[in-house]
Scaffold this active site. Structure first.
Site, mmCIF file in Angstrom:
data_model
loop_
_atom_site.group_PDB
_atom_site.id
_atom_site.type_symbol
_atom_site.label_atom_id
_atom_site.label_comp_id
_atom_site.label_asym_id
_atom_site.label_seq_id
_atom_site.Cartn_x
_atom_site.Cartn_y
_atom_site.Cartn_z
ATOM 1 N N THR A 159 -0.576 -1.207 -4.972
ATOM 2 C CA THR A 159 -1.007 -0.010 -4.245
ATOM 3 C C THR A 159 -1.965 -0.471 -3.161
ATOM 4 O OG1 THR A 159 -0.768 1.402 -6.184
ATOM 5 C CG2 THR A 159 -2.164 2.217 -4.397
ATOM 6 N N LYS A 197 2.426 6.924 -2.808
ATOM 7 C CA LYS A 197 1.533 6.540 -3.904
ATOM 8 C C LYS A 197 0.161 7.194 -3.743
ATOM 9 C CE LYS A 197 0.154 4.518 -7.650
ATOM 10 N NZ LYS A 197 0.102 3.077 -7.898
ATOM 11 N N LYS A 212 -10.403 1.829 -5.866
ATOM 12 C CA LYS A 212 -9.822 1.263 -4.643
ATOM 13 C C LYS A 212 -8.761 2.200 -4.073
ATOM 14 C CE LYS A 212 -6.377 -1.218 -5.188
ATOM 15 N NZ LYS A 212 -4.899 -1.107 -5.268
#
Length: 291
Positions: A101, A176, A244
């Site tokens: 990701t 995502k 993150k």
């Protein structure tokens, strides 16, 4: 067609999810060469027949299909665009699939650099955590040229059951981000529901029987709430990596001039947990915020 007879698969990043994912290619009969910063993390794969690559450069030279599952966008950039990275050292006509990701803008940058060298790149982040990786039931969100996606789709089917082409380079990463935004607020609700049930004197496992299959149902409620109740906070997905992801999503939303208050709240709660030393716990450890 990419078959075990004409394909050598490289896999970079054999952590919580990558280890299981790479293992599926061994089971399918593909020659596999792996690299990760800590060789010990690849021991099980090597014991089961994988070869060890000493460097990213070696993977680029020996494999014609390469999967990456690393930690942060900075890692992705180094692995793909660094002097000893995949793009500078990769073979023309090879396929590279980043399942980390990462930032959509970086996916586009990598795609553009790869295209100049005749290398096919797909950004294909996944959802499903350690369980999905183990059972080959991940959701795969793919971006890039459709012809490249179609070429590697049979390989992706060894990893997941819900594989969807989303569009041009970066589209997988944008998808995502939508996934992570949905999870972020949902995790707050799951934790509050379990803590509420406990404080009301109910058996939370029994409560789950009523609410997990109704309108409140979600993957997190069915799969992570039981872990919370048992006190199992081992990572299927690290808090530090979720922070993150949320940071990337917040930055992308800001570029779109979109407010995402639920995402901002979730990020602040997880950051408080990280400050308490929980950054390497699974995302279900958000439960501890109320403890």
């Amino acid at each position: 067609m990419l078959t075990p007879e004409n394909t050598v698969i490289g896999f970079i990043g054999t952590g919580v999810m990558g280890n299981s994912m790479a293992g599926h290619f061994i089971k399918a009969g593909y020659p596999l060469i792996v690299y990760t910063r800590t060789k010990e993390k690849a021991k099980k794969l090597i014991d089961n027949g994988a070869s060890w690559g000493e460097t990213v450069n070696e993977i680029a030279e020996k494999a014609n299909v390469i999967f990456t599952m690393v930690g942060y966008p900075s890692d992705v950039e180094e692995v793909y665009l660094g002097e000893n990275g995949l793009i500078p050292n990769g073979k023309k006509g090879s396929f590279m699939i980043d399942m980390t990701t990462s930032a959509p803008s970086l996916a586009v940058k990598i795609y553009q650099a790869a295209k100049k060298k005749g290398i096919h790149v797909i950004d294909a982040p996944v959802s499903g955590g350690d369980i999905g990786a183990r059972d080959a039931k991940l959701s795969v969100m793919a971006g890039g040229e459709k012809e490249s996606f179609e070429a590697v789709q049979p390989l992706l089917e060894h990893l997941g059951t819900n594989i969807v082409y989303q569009g041009t380079a970066g589209s997988g990463q944008h998808t995502k981000m939508s996934n992570q935004i949905a999870i972020a607020s949902n995790m707050i609700g799951v934790c509050e529901a379990i803590v509420y049930a406990q404080k009301a004197g109910l058996d939370p496992e029994n409560v789950l029987k009523s609410i997990a299959t109704g309108a409140a149902g979600s993957w997190s409620l069915s799969n992570l709430a039981p872990r919370m109740i048992k006190g199992d906070f081992e990572p299927g997905f690290y808090i530090k990596h979720f922070i993150k992801d949320m940071k990337i999503a917040l930055e992308e939303a800001e570029h779109m001039k979109m407010e995402v208050p639920g995402l901002a709240l979730a990020k602040s709660l997880y950051e408080q947990l990280a400050e308490r030393g929980e950054e390497n716990s699974g995302t279900q450890a958000l439960y501890k915020y109320w403890m």
